[in-house]
Design a protein around this motif. Structure first.
Motif, PDB file in Angstrom:
ATOM      1  N   TYR A  51       0.830  -1.204   0.000  1.00  0.00           N
ATOM      2  CA  TYR A  51       0.000   0.000   0.000  1.00  0.00           C
ATOM      3  C   TYR A  51       0.869   1.260   0.000  1.00  0.00           C
ATOM      4  CZ  TYR A  51      -3.070   3.723   1.452  1.00  0.00           C
ATOM      5  OH  TYR A  51      -3.737   4.922   1.516  1.00  0.00           O
ATOM      6  N   GLU A  52       1.886   1.306   0.864  1.00  0.00           N
ATOM      7  CA  GLU A  52       2.771   2.475   0.914  1.00  0.00           C
ATOM      8  C   GLU A  52       3.524   2.649  -0.399  1.00  0.00           C
ATOM      9  OE1 GLU A  52       5.414   2.632   4.240  1.00  0.00           O
ATOM     10  OE2 GLU A  52       3.795   2.530   5.702  1.00  0.00           O
ATOM     11  N   THR A  53       3.939   1.533  -0.985  1.00  0.00           N
ATOM     12  CA  THR A  53       4.659   1.590  -2.262  1.00  0.00           C
ATOM     13  C   THR A  53       3.773   2.203  -3.336  1.00  0.00           C
ATOM     14  OG1 THR A  53       5.872  -0.403  -1.635  1.00  0.00           O
ATOM     15  CG2 THR A  53       5.964   0.250  -3.952  1.00  0.00           C
ATOM     16  N   ILE A  54       2.545   1.728  -3.440  1.00  0.00           N
ATOM     17  CA  ILE A  54       1.631   2.228  -4.468  1.00  0.00           C
ATOM     18  C   ILE A  54       1.220   3.670  -4.193  1.00  0.00           C
ATOM     19  CG2 ILE A  54      -0.647   1.895  -5.528  1.00  0.00           C
ATOM     20  CD1 ILE A  54       1.618  -0.068  -6.421  1.00  0.00           C
ATOM     21  N   PHE A  56       3.122   5.923  -2.911  1.00  0.00           N
ATOM     22  CA  PHE A  56       4.270   6.696  -3.402  1.00  0.00           C
ATOM     23  C   PHE A  56       4.233   6.807  -4.924  1.00  0.00           C
ATOM     24  CE2 PHE A  56       8.692   6.439  -5.029  1.00  0.00           C
ATOM     25  CZ  PHE A  56       9.167   7.668  -4.595  1.00  0.00           C
ATOM     26  N   VAL A  57       3.991   5.693  -5.597  1.00  0.00           N
ATOM     27  CA  VAL A  57       3.928   5.695  -7.065  1.00  0.00           C
ATOM     28  C   VAL A  57       2.838   6.645  -7.545  1.00  0.00           C
ATOM     29  CG1 VAL A  57       3.411   4.282  -9.102  1.00  0.00           C
ATOM     30  CG2 VAL A  57       4.959   3.413  -7.339  1.00  0.00           C
ATOM     31  N   ASN A  58       1.680   6.606  -6.906  1.00  0.00           N
ATOM     32  CA  ASN A  58       0.592   7.508  -7.297  1.00  0.00           C
ATOM     33  C   ASN A  58       0.968   8.964  -7.057  1.00  0.00           C
ATOM     34  OD1 ASN A  58      -1.161   5.557  -8.255  1.00  0.00           O
ATOM     35  ND2 ASN A  58      -2.049   5.199  -6.232  1.00  0.00           N
ATOM     36  N   ALA A  59       1.630   9.240  -5.952  1.00  0.00           N
ATOM     37  CA  ALA A  59       2.035  10.621  -5.653  1.00  0.00           C
ATOM     38  C   ALA A  59       3.050  11.135  -6.667  1.00  0.00           C
ATOM     39  CB  ALA A  59       2.598  10.709  -4.235  1.00  0.00           C
ATOM     40  N   ILE A  60       4.033  10.314  -7.005  1.00  0.00           N
ATOM     41  CA  ILE A  60       5.030  10.799  -7.970  1.00  0.00           C
ATOM     42  C   ILE A  60       4.475  10.815  -9.389  1.00  0.00           C
ATOM     43  CG2 ILE A  60       6.983  10.205  -6.494  1.00  0.00           C
ATOM     44  CD1 ILE A  60       7.618   7.894  -8.475  1.00  0.00           C
ATOM     45  N   ALA A  61       3.439  10.026  -9.665  1.00  0.00           N
ATOM     46  CA  ALA A  61       2.828  10.053 -11.003  1.00  0.00           C
ATOM     47  C   ALA A  61       2.279  11.449 -11.302  1.00  0.00           C
ATOM     48  CB  ALA A  61       1.724   9.008 -11.105  1.00  0.00           C
ATOM     49  N   TRP A  62       1.663  12.071 -10.309  1.00  0.00           N
ATOM     50  CA  TRP A  62       1.143  13.427 -10.488  1.00  0.00           C
ATOM     51  C   TRP A  62       2.292  14.390 -10.779  1.00  0.00           C
ATOM     52  CZ3 TRP A  62       2.063  18.045  -8.112  1.00  0.00           C
ATOM     53  CH2 TRP A  62       1.195  19.093  -8.460  1.00  0.00           C
ATOM     54  N   LEU A  63       3.344  14.296  -9.975  1.00  0.00           N
ATOM     55  CA  LEU A  63       4.519  15.156 -10.136  1.00  0.00           C
ATOM     56  C   LEU A  63       5.164  14.960 -11.509  1.00  0.00           C
ATOM     57  CD1 LEU A  63       7.012  16.829  -9.053  1.00  0.00           C
ATOM     58  CD2 LEU A  63       7.890  14.631  -8.301  1.00  0.00           C
ATOM     59  N   HIS A  70       9.275  11.613 -17.631  1.00  0.00           N
ATOM     60  CA  HIS A  70       8.811  10.329 -17.129  1.00  0.00           C
ATOM     61  C   HIS A  70       9.944   9.330 -16.914  1.00  0.00           C
ATOM     62  CE1 HIS A  70       5.657  12.393 -19.397  1.00  0.00           C
ATOM     63  NE2 HIS A  70       4.918  12.038 -18.367  1.00  0.00           N
ATOM     64  N   PRO A  71      10.035   8.768 -15.713  1.00  0.00           N
ATOM     65  CA  PRO A  71      11.093   7.803 -15.416  1.00  0.00           C
ATOM     66  C   PRO A  71      10.661   6.375 -15.742  1.00  0.00           C
ATOM     67  CG  PRO A  71       9.838   8.176 -13.443  1.00  0.00           C
ATOM     68  CD  PRO A  71       9.233   9.060 -14.518  1.00  0.00           C
ATOM     69  N   ASP A  72      11.624   5.470 -15.664  1.00  0.00           N
ATOM     70  CA  ASP A  72      11.321   4.047 -15.612  1.00  0.00           C
ATOM     71  C   ASP A  72      11.071   3.730 -14.146  1.00  0.00           C
ATOM     72  OD1 ASP A  72      11.874   3.810 -18.326  1.00  0.00           O
ATOM     73  OD2 ASP A  72      13.934   3.141 -17.996  1.00  0.00           O
ATOM     74  N   LEU A  73       9.994   3.004 -13.865  1.00  0.00           N
ATOM     75  CA  LEU A  73       9.686   2.597 -12.507  1.00  0.00           C
ATOM     76  C   LEU A  73       9.662   1.077 -12.431  1.00  0.00           C
ATOM     77  CD1 LEU A  73       6.646   4.939 -11.705  1.00  0.00           C
ATOM     78  CD2 LEU A  73       9.037   5.281 -11.061  1.00  0.00           C
ATOM     79  N   THR A  74      10.285   0.532 -11.397  1.00  0.00           N
ATOM     80  CA  THR A  74      10.177  -0.886 -11.083  1.00  0.00           C
ATOM     81  C   THR A  74       9.510  -0.953  -9.718  1.00  0.00           C
ATOM     82  OG1 THR A  74      12.200  -1.377 -12.295  1.00  0.00           O
ATOM     83  CG2 THR A  74      11.423  -3.046 -10.736  1.00  0.00           C
ATOM     84  N   VAL A  75       8.325  -1.558  -9.675  1.00  0.00           N
ATOM     85  CA  VAL A  75       7.524  -1.582  -8.459  1.00  0.00           C
ATOM     86  C   VAL A  75       7.404  -3.013  -7.960  1.00  0.00           C
ATOM     87  CG1 VAL A  75       5.266  -1.019  -7.472  1.00  0.00           C
ATOM     88  CG2 VAL A  75       6.238   0.425  -9.270  1.00  0.00           C
ATOM     89  N   THR A  76       7.761  -3.220  -6.691  1.00  0.00           N
ATOM     90  CA  THR A  76       7.582  -4.519  -6.039  1.00  0.00           C
ATOM     91  C   THR A  76       6.791  -4.301  -4.759  1.00  0.00           C
ATOM     92  OG1 THR A  76       9.669  -4.361  -4.818  1.00  0.00           O
ATOM     93  CG2 THR A  76       9.769  -5.374  -7.012  1.00  0.00           C
ATOM     94  N   TYR A  77       6.640  -5.337  -3.968  1.00  0.00           N
ATOM     95  CA  TYR A  77       5.824  -5.268  -2.754  1.00  0.00           C
ATOM     96  C   TYR A  77       6.213  -4.101  -1.855  1.00  0.00           C
ATOM     97  CZ  TYR A  77       3.821  -6.400   1.779  1.00  0.00           C
ATOM     98  OH  TYR A  77       3.155  -6.330   2.967  1.00  0.00           O
ATOM     99  N   ASN A  78       7.505  -3.951  -1.595  1.00  0.00           N
ATOM    100  CA  ASN A  78       7.930  -2.919  -0.644  1.00  0.00           C
ATOM    101  C   ASN A  78       9.074  -2.053  -1.163  1.00  0.00           C
ATOM    102  OD1 ASN A  78       9.932  -4.827  -0.508  1.00  0.00           O
ATOM    103  ND2 ASN A  78       9.984  -4.933   1.720  1.00  0.00           N
ATOM    104  N   ARG A  79       9.156  -1.942  -2.493  1.00  0.00           N
ATOM    105  CA  ARG A  79      10.218  -1.138  -3.091  1.00  0.00           C
ATOM    106  C   ARG A  79       9.753  -0.512  -4.392  1.00  0.00           C
ATOM    107  NH1 ARG A  79      14.470  -5.355  -3.347  1.00  0.00           N
ATOM    108  NH2 ARG A  79      13.837  -5.299  -5.506  1.00  0.00           N
TER     109      ARG A  79
END
Length: 118
Positions: A51-54, A56-63, A70-79
């Protein structure tokens, strides 16, 4: 030498010219924890759970959308690994520009804000 505060005050703009190796090193000093990896400026952010990871991703998506960089993002459970480069520089071959560091500083600010609210 550039500072974090200077980067936070700037906005991304179209650039055709990347930074030199010396300029990259100076800019890296302004964004602790970021490193040059495979031609990109990268940093790994850690979280307690998915939840915290996502969040963060949502917050930086707006920015990222607001800066149009636009960056490359690699999203895992806690990173989340964030990697920036600028495709338009060096004749379209890509490279590192000031835009990458502007966004790196702003992503760090979002992360720090989330840490203080959690």
């Amino acid at each position: 030498m550039v500072t974090t505060n200077e980067l936070l005050q700037k906005r991304c703009r179209h650039l055709d010219t990347g930074l030199s190796d010396t300029e990259i090193a100076q800019h890296l000093a302004a964004v602790p924890g970021w490193a040059l990896q495979e031609g990109k400026v990268a940093k790994t952010y850690s979280f307690a759970n998915y939840y915290e990871t996502i969040a963060f991703v949502n917050a930086i998506a707006w920015l990222i959308h607001a800066e149009d960089h636009h960056p490359d993002l690699t999203v895992t459970y806690n990173r989340c690994i964030v990697k920036f480069d600028t495709h338009s520089v060096n004749g379209g071959r890509g490279g590192i520009s000031e835009n990458d560091f502007i966004c790196a500083a702003k992503v760090d600010a979002v992360y720090q804000q989330g840490r203080h609210q959690g």
